[in-house]
Design a protein around this motif. Structure first.
Motif, short mmCIF file in Angstrom:
data_model
loop_
_atom_site.label_atom_id
_atom_site.label_comp_id
_atom_site.label_asym_id
_atom_site.label_seq_id
_atom_site.Cartn_x
_atom_site.Cartn_y
_atom_site.Cartn_z
N GLU A 97 0.83 -1.21 0.00
CA GLU A 97 0.00 0.00 0.00
C GLU A 97 0.87 1.26 0.00
O GLU A 97 0.59 2.22 -0.73
CB GLU A 97 -0.93 0.01 1.22
N ILE A 98 1.91 1.26 0.83
CA ILE A 98 2.77 2.45 0.91
C ILE A 98 3.54 2.64 -0.40
O ILE A 98 3.63 3.75 -0.93
CB ILE A 98 3.72 2.36 2.12
N ALA A 99 4.04 1.53 -0.95
CA ALA A 99 4.80 1.63 -2.20
C ALA A 99 3.92 2.20 -3.31
O ALA A 99 4.35 3.06 -4.09
CB ALA A 99 5.33 0.25 -2.60
N ALA A 100 2.67 1.73 -3.38
CA ALA A 100 1.76 2.22 -4.42
C ALA A 100 1.39 3.66 -4.17
O ALA A 100 1.25 4.46 -5.11
CB ALA A 100 0.51 1.34 -4.47
N PHE A 101 1.24 4.04 -2.90
CA PHE A 101 0.73 5.38 -2.58
C PHE A 101 1.78 6.46 -2.79
O PHE A 101 1.47 7.58 -3.17
CB PHE A 101 0.22 5.40 -1.14
N ARG A 102 3.08 6.12 -2.57
CA ARG A 102 4.10 7.17 -2.73
C ARG A 102 4.47 7.38 -4.20
O ARG A 102 5.05 8.42 -4.55
CB ARG A 102 5.35 6.85 -1.90
N ARG A 103 4.10 6.38 -5.04
CA ARG A 103 4.26 6.52 -6.50
C ARG A 103 5.64 7.06 -6.90
O ARG A 103 5.75 7.87 -7.81
CB ARG A 103 3.18 7.46 -7.07
N GLY A 153 9.51 14.10 -4.25
CA GLY A 153 9.21 15.24 -3.37
C GLY A 153 8.79 14.79 -1.98
O GLY A 153 8.70 15.60 -1.05
N ILE A 154 8.50 13.51 -1.83
CA ILE A 154 8.09 12.98 -0.52
C ILE A 154 9.35 12.65 0.29
O ILE A 154 10.15 11.81 -0.12
CB ILE A 154 7.22 11.72 -0.69
N GLY A 155 9.49 13.31 1.44
CA GLY A 155 10.62 13.06 2.31
C GLY A 155 10.24 12.36 3.59
O GLY A 155 11.10 11.97 4.39
N ALA A 156 8.92 12.20 3.81
CA ALA A 156 8.46 11.60 5.06
C ALA A 156 7.15 10.86 4.82
O ALA A 156 6.27 11.34 4.11
CB ALA A 156 8.25 12.68 6.13
N ILE A 157 7.06 9.69 5.44
CA ILE A 157 5.80 8.95 5.42
C ILE A 157 5.49 8.55 6.86
O ILE A 157 6.30 7.88 7.50
CB ILE A 157 5.89 7.68 4.55
N ALA A 158 4.35 8.99 7.35
CA ALA A 158 3.90 8.56 8.68
C ALA A 158 2.74 7.60 8.48
O ALA A 158 1.88 7.82 7.62
CB ALA A 158 3.45 9.76 9.51
N ILE A 166 0.91 18.67 3.66
CA ILE A 166 1.25 17.29 3.34
C ILE A 166 1.02 17.04 1.86
O ILE A 166 0.34 17.84 1.19
CB ILE A 166 0.41 16.29 4.19
N VAL A 167 1.57 15.96 1.35
CA VAL A 167 1.37 15.63 -0.07
C VAL A 167 0.02 14.94 -0.25
O VAL A 167 -0.79 15.33 -1.08
CB VAL A 167 2.52 14.75 -0.60
N ASP A 168 -0.24 13.90 0.56
CA ASP A 168 -1.50 13.17 0.40
C ASP A 168 -1.73 12.27 1.60
O ASP A 168 -0.83 12.11 2.44
CB ASP A 168 -1.47 12.34 -0.89
N ALA A 169 -2.92 11.68 1.67
CA ALA A 169 -3.22 10.76 2.76
C ALA A 169 -4.07 9.61 2.24
O ALA A 169 -4.91 9.79 1.36
CB ALA A 169 -3.93 11.46 3.90
N LEU A 170 -3.83 8.43 2.81
CA LEU A 170 -4.55 7.20 2.45
C LEU A 170 -5.20 6.64 3.71
O LEU A 170 -4.57 6.59 4.77
CB LEU A 170 -3.55 6.17 1.90
N THR A 190 1.79 11.15 3.47
CA THR A 190 3.05 11.50 2.82
C THR A 190 3.24 13.01 2.85
O THR A 190 2.28 13.77 2.76
CB THR A 190 3.07 11.02 1.35
N GLY A 191 4.50 13.41 3.01
CA GLY A 191 4.78 14.84 3.04
C GLY A 191 6.25 15.10 2.77
O GLY A 191 7.06 14.17 2.65
N ALA A 192 6.61 16.37 2.70
CA ALA A 192 8.01 16.72 2.50
C ALA A 192 8.80 16.48 3.79
O ALA A 192 9.95 16.04 3.76
CB ALA A 192 8.13 18.18 2.06
N HIS A 193 8.14 16.77 4.93
CA HIS A 193 8.84 16.67 6.22
C HIS A 193 7.98 15.93 7.24
O HIS A 193 6.77 15.88 7.11
CB HIS A 193 9.19 18.07 6.73
N ARG A 194 8.63 15.42 8.29
CA ARG A 194 7.93 14.52 9.21
C ARG A 194 6.90 15.21 10.09
O ARG A 194 5.91 14.59 10.46
CB ARG A 194 8.95 13.80 10.11
#
Lengths: 154, 85
Positions: free
Chosen positions: A15-21, A25-30, A74-78, A98-102
């Motif tokens: 799911e995370i791999a598909a979502f970050r595409r 530009g994504i530097g953080a995934i929580a 943030i960039v996006d949310a799932l 997903t976002g640029a920073h944590r």
């Protein structure tokens, strides 16, 4: 934005791999994963049934994600939430931000879970040795959601 | 006017039905007056929806308050406080 309500289990890595595409530009995934426990309110829980309100559930989750995207950079949310029959150890819910920073990613992830707990129309019914029982809403969940009503720094 | 009503979780069990069509006099009302008219039928409605019960309401799939307007053709749902996540 992606919101899914499903009976099937989910694979966090996929799911995370598909979502970050592969977005550089994504530097953080929580992420947050909610799991079924084998005990609640002092009683052993053999399993649970998760009921929801089809239509409103998706609308409520989409609204919560949109609110998070408006509050934080943030960039996006799932959000994936399971329904139907679940057993202890099963995964119930996944939130990925997903976002640029944590900082924004952590905050938005927590916000989404707190609002989901108090606003999305899901209900748990647990099976125990004493029979089936509906899970009661917790005041602590209302308090957790309430703290986000204060203006938040981005 | 005709309102589509849905019940979920404990309220669905207490009502014994998942939903119903309900006829209201007049063209508009609000959540509070709709609930009061349902309770006035007595029986399971009074038990499940009576004052003192923790009941949440949505109108057209948005969480509603006591004073949220209800009009013909709306979908109104009654349910307990949510417990997902």
């Amino acid at each position: 934005m992606a919101v899914r309500v499903q009976q099937e289990d989910f694979d966090i890595g996929a799911e995370i791999a598909a979502f970050r595409r592969a977005d550089p530009g994504i530097g953080a995934i929580a992420s947050f994963i909610g799991l079924v426990r084998d005990v609640n309110d002092g009683q052993a829980v053999a399993g649970m049934t998760l009921e929801h309100y089809p239509g409103m559930t998706e609308k409520a989750l989409a609204g919560i994600v949109a609110e998070a995207k408006g509050r934080w950079d943030i960039v996006d949310a799932l959000v994936i939430h399971r329904v139907g029959e679940l057993k202890p150890l099963d995964q119930i819910v996944l939130v990925v931000v997903t976002g640029a920073h944590r900082g924004a990613a952590f905050a938005a992830c927590e916000f989404i879970m707190d609002y989901l707990k108090t606003q999305a129309p899901f209900w748990k019914k647990e099976q125990t040795a004493q029979g089936a029982r509906w899970v009661e809403a917790r005041a602590s969940d209302d308090q957790a959601a309430g703290r986000w009503s204060e203006p938040q720094a981005k | 006017m005709s309102i589509r009503i849905l019940y979920f979780a404990r309220l669905r069990e207490d009502m014994g039905i998942a939903g119903e069509m309900f006829e209201l006099p007049g063209e508009t009302c609000n959540v509070n007056s709709l609930r009061a008219q349902l309770v006035a039928r007595g029986g399971a409605s009074a038990t499940a929806l009576g004052s003192g019960k923790a009941v949440r309401v949505s109108v057209n799939q948005d969480l509603a308050r006591d004073d949220t307007p209800v009009k013909a053709g709306d979908e109104v749902a009654f349910f307990p406080p949510v417990t997902g996540g």
